[in-house]
Design an enzyme around this catalytic site. Structure first.
Site, PDB file in Angstrom:
ATOM      1  N   CYS A   1       2.622 -10.925   5.984  1.00 32.83           N
ATOM      2  CA  CYS A   1       1.335 -10.324   6.324  1.00 32.83           C
ATOM      3  C   CYS A   1       0.664  -9.687   5.113  1.00 32.83           C
ATOM      4  O   CYS A   1      -0.480  -9.980   4.803  1.00 32.83           O
ATOM      5  CB  CYS A   1       1.521  -9.302   7.436  1.00 32.83           C
ATOM      6  SG  CYS A   1       2.010 -10.082   8.972  1.00 32.83           S
ATOM      7  N   HIS A   2       1.377  -8.792   4.442  1.00 34.02           N
ATOM      8  CA  HIS A   2       0.767  -8.106   3.308  1.00 34.02           C
ATOM      9  C   HIS A   2       1.645  -8.130   2.082  1.00 34.02           C
ATOM     10  O   HIS A   2       1.471  -7.336   1.171  1.00 34.02           O
ATOM     11  CB  HIS A   2       0.427  -6.657   3.673  1.00 34.02           C
ATOM     12  CG  HIS A   2      -0.609  -6.564   4.743  1.00 34.02           C
ATOM     13  ND1 HIS A   2      -0.280  -6.575   6.068  1.00 34.02           N
ATOM     14  CD2 HIS A   2      -1.944  -6.494   4.683  1.00 34.02           C
ATOM     15  CE1 HIS A   2      -1.382  -6.504   6.784  1.00 34.02           C
ATOM     16  NE2 HIS A   2      -2.411  -6.459   5.978  1.00 34.02           N
ATOM     17  N   GLY A   3       2.631  -8.980   2.089  1.00 33.09           N
ATOM     18  CA  GLY A   3       3.406  -9.193   0.882  1.00 33.09           C
ATOM     19  C   GLY A   3       4.434  -8.127   0.553  1.00 33.09           C
ATOM     20  O   GLY A   3       4.820  -7.976  -0.601  1.00 33.09           O
TER      21      GLY A   3
END
Lengths: 266, 418, 189
Positions: C153-155
């Site tokens: 999702c956001h690394g």
């Protein structure tokens, strides 16, 4: 119920941002300032735009997105696209929904394929996928959110949805790398969106002769989705106008009575 | 409700009822002849407005409960069905949802008015304390109600708030589990919140009865903060204040209606139009606006338990105000220093609310909001626990008028007004 | 005469106190079911405790079990993964706390504090940023830079002890309360 999938999809939407946060600030851009006929205290939905928007939803969006809070009879209701009952019935009949168990109690045929039947006006719009897992499996892990409330469920409302739909194809800024399997859209938080550009010129053929540009399609489908989010808006604004006139009149009378009563006291 | 009655039954039926259940007498004495200071201003109309708000919430709430389904799988869809399918469901639900915000706007005005004019001071301490209790019950009712929508903010707001109890040492997690009826907010939680959301407003109604009863013993305070001395200082409640309250009530309802019909989601959060999902946390969890100042206090304290104590302390502090204020004079009109400190206090509450509405790591003009919240929290407590007792002792109040009548009517007050 | 009166008084007082006390016991006995009904029901309790059989899990493999509505990671770590985790300087971690429900909240995030038995890593599979489910890294299919998990999702990247190393997540993946029933069976919850 199948709407359960809605929130997860939104989550994936929000979350589909990127690992490249270090290089570029991937905060979403403010939405475009698109004007819609339904804004303001007296704004109403543009009937033609609603009908065209339904066409865009049905022929483009509905391949992946459900709009499960909408029923076919809603399409005929006042303040909406106002299809005639015959038109709405034809639209419903063309749509297939899961059938109830037949007299043998089966819900699938011999090969295990689910039994379907034509929808009626009482049915809700069918979902493209039977459940959340199926939706994810068909969309590389991302869940397309239900669209029946998308305009109300997003900060920025219609302008935001319009900007997402028309915000592809921009030049990728230097220093920003699009994640594999995602698409660049600067109006989306994180700039990486799982949805491929959904609209192209002539994605649909409008029967009323309107030219189907990306902007026109986006404008129409956002109008339709705004109505889907807030189907009672026209009724609400109309009633509100009457209520306010009544209240102002009442306030005027009461003010006169108040002045009269207190005149003696001073 | 107290004092000698001036009621004289006019007909045989009235006499018959009065001898058996003196309800007409009660109504007559409290709503009709009740002597009320003649100088009450617009800010005194909010008591009546609040009664109206409570009635609106109970009536619309009972009706909504006829269509709502308190089940984690169905709640969100049932709310949407109310909005789309139920006749006038959208109207009733928007009135109920905006009604909560209007209720809090009115109660905050009512509270600040009491604070400004010293309405909590002897002999009205109990009116004030009962009022704080009503405010607490309102917050509970509003919190339970917000959860019922079962949107993302409902769910995560409930998770954050109920998790506050887990900050309590030793028994905290057991209390949280006990509140949830599960190991997280879920179906069991939703059901009990629905039960409580239906119950609390009726408790509020009962406590409001006590609030009004307590008010009718000493009678209203007034903007001058001086006692009623002669009958010239007062007018009968009816028609003077019935008509005045009614007029301002209608003005209030106009504002209410503008929100309901033209900006029904102004106080709402878009995230709450997404169904609750225990697996996904929204980026910023924000409570409803009326709880934001307390939320800001909570977040500005790095230690969870200390944060909870500070937040609870902010409300408990209100109970002690009648004894923290040492001044002989009630109204801030005659308290030159206190007047300023009061307005600083009001502004600091607004700043706290703003801090609570923003993401934690945000800054304003280079100053992290968390520090602004800490400073304003400090002022909140300092205002009540330090400034109020000290200023009351050292401040020189302005000269008080001899009487309400003299202040309103001039020196001709000696002659009866009517 | 006076003695009789005081006698009667005493007896009466005793009866008052006794009735009050017995009545209070009755009230407490009635109150308890009313309070306890709010605790998790038998069904919730049954769903809140999960037993996981470890026998079939190979070294380097992870299985996901659903627990209390959340995904639960059960990972059998290889010696190399354990060694890599142990080599990390706790002071250099973004979150230096173990986030292990079996330990006091102040426990440091050493590898030993993240597990009961080093081979078995049990985690709640909810990214501490926004709640996505991170993807496990294997030598064949590496995910992230630290051999643990990558949240797509956001690394956010987690190491082989489930500790946050890079990305927006604030805390290490949470270790739930669990215990070993036998060498090959754990009870979670």
């Amino acid at each position: 119920m199948h709407f359960k999938t809605l929130s997860l999809g939104i989550a994936i939407g929000l979350l589909a941002s990127t690992a490249s946060f270090a290089a570029v600030d991937t905060k979403r851009l403010p939405p475009k300032e698109e004007k819609f006929s339904f804004e303001g205290p007296f704004g109403t939905y543009d009937r033609g735009s609603l009908q065209r928007g339904y066409q865009v939803y049905k022929e483009v969006c509905a391949a992946c997105h459900s709009a499960g809070h909408l029923a076919f009879h809603n399409l005929t209701e006042k303040g909406g696209p106002e299809f005639t009952e015959a038109q709405a019935k034809a639209l419903a009949t063309a749509a297939k929904v899961p059938a109830e168990p037949n007299d043998k109690g089966e819900t699938t045929d011999d090969k295990g394929v689910p039994l379907l039947r034509s929808a009626t006006l009482a049915d809700h719009l069918p979902s493209p996928f039977p459940n959340e897992a199926a939706a994810r499996a068909n969309n590389s892990g991302a869940l397309p959110p239900d669209l029946s409330m998308i305009v109300k469920a997003r900060e920025g409302g219609p302008q935001y949805v319009y900007s997402i739909l028309t915000g592809f194809h921009g030049k990728t800024p230097t220093g920003f790398k699009v994640t594999e399997g995602k698409y660049f859209n600067p109006y989306f938080e994180g700039w990486n969106i799982s949805m491929p550009p959904p609209l192209a010129a002539n994605s649909v053929t409008y029967s009323d002769g309107t030219k189907a540009t990306v902007e026109q399609e986006a404008h129409d489908v956002v109008t339709f989705l705004s109505w889907a989010s807030e189907p009672k808006m026209e009724e609400r604004k109309q009633l509100g106008f009457g209520v306010l006139i009544f209240l102002v009149a009442l306030a005027g009378i009461l003010f006169a009575a108040y002045r009269r009563v207190w005149k003696d006291a001073h | 409700m107290s004092g000698p009655s001036t009621y004289t039954p006019k007909s045989g039926i009235e006499k018959w009822i009065d001898a058996r259940l003196p309800l007409p007498r009660l109504m007559h004495d409290t709503m009709q002849t009740f002597p009320t200071p003649r100088n009450l201003n617009i800010w005194y109309t909010f008591g009546g407005i609040l009664t109206f708000c409570l009635a609106v919430q109970i009536v619309t709430g009972v009706v909504l409960a006829m269509h709502y389904v308190a089940n984690a799988g169905l709640a969100f869809d049932s709310v949407e069905a109310i909005m789309r399918d139920v006749n006038y469901g959208w109207l009733i639900r928007y009135v109920h949802a905006n009604g909560a915000s209007m209720f809090f706007i009115a109660v905050y005005i009512h509270m600040f008015r009491g604070l400004y004019y010293g309405s909590y001071k002897a002999p009205r301490e109990l009116i004030w304390i009962i009022g704080v209790l009503i405010y607490l019950l309102m917050m509970a009712a509003a919190f339970f109600g917000y959860v019922l929508v079962w949107g993302q903010m409902s769910f995560w707001g409930a998770t954050v708030i109920t998790n506050l109890f887990s900050a309590i040492p030793v028994v905290g997690t057991h209390i949280a589990t006990w509140l949830w009826g599960d190991f997280a907010v879920g179906d069991a939680t939703l059901n009990r919140f629905f039960s409580l959301h239906y119950l609390v407003p009726f408790i509020i109604a009962a406590v409001v009865g006590l609030h009004i009863w307590a008010l009718h013993v000493p009678g209203n305070n007034n903007p001058l903060g001086i006692d009623v001395k002669t009958p010239q200082d007062t007018v009968p409640f009816h028609p003077y204040y019935t008509v005045k309250d009614a007029f301002y009530l209608v003005l209030f309802v106009i504002v209410f209606a503008v929100f309901v019909f033209y900006a029904p989601n102004f106080f709402g959060n878009p995230d709450n139009y997404q169904q609750a999902n225990p697996l996904v946390t929204p980026p910023d969890i924000v409570p409803e606006w009326y709880l934001l100042p307390f939320y800001a206090m909570l977040r500005s304290i790095p230690n969870k338990l200390a944060g909870v104590i500070v937040m609870g302390g902010a409300i408990v502090t209100l109970v002690f105000i009648p004894w923290l204020d040492t001044s002989r004079v009630r109204s801030c009109r005659f308290r030159p220093t206190m007047k300023w400190l009061f307005w600083f206090f009001a502004i600091s509450c607004v700043i706290l609310g703003y801090c609570g509405s923003q993401p934690v790591d945000k800054a304003f003009a280079g100053i992290p909001l968390v520090w602004i919240a800490r400073l304003t929290t400090l002022y909140y407590f300092g205002f009540f626990w330090v400034l109020m007792p000290i200023i009351g002792l050292i401040e020189t109040p302005k000269k008080l008028p001899a009487s309400i009548a003299q202040s309103v009517l001039g020196d001709s007050a000696a002659t009866p007004a009517e | 005469m006076a003695a009789t009166k005081s006698d009667a008084g005493t007896r009466r007082d005793f009866l008052y106190v006794a009735s009050g006390a017995v009545g209070a016991v009755g009230v407490a006995a009635v109150a308890w079911p009313l309070i306890d009904q709010m605790n998790p029901s038998a069904a919730a309790l049954a769903a809140g405790v999960t037993e996981v059989d470890l026998a079939t899990i190979q070294p380097g493999q992870q299985v996901i079990v659903k627990w209390r509505g959340h995904p639960l990671f059960v990972r059998r770590r290889t010696p190399a993964e354990i060694a890599a985790s142990k080599a990390v300087d706790v002071a250099s971690l973004p979150d230096a706390l173990a986030n292990n429900d079996n330990l006091p909240s102040s426990a440091p995030a050493t590898d030993a504090n993240r597990v009961i038995k080093p081979e078995w890593l049990i985690l709640i599979g909810v990214c501490t940023h926004l709640g996505c489910t991170p993807t496990v890294s294997t030598p064949q299919m590496p995910e992230g830079d630290y051999g643990g998990w990558l949240c797509h999702c956001h690394g956010s990247m987690y190491d082989t002890a489930g500790r946050i190393r890079k990305g927006p997540a604030p805390r290490n993946l949470e270790v739930p309360i669990y215990s070993f029933l036998s060498d090959t069976r754990i009870k979670v919850g």
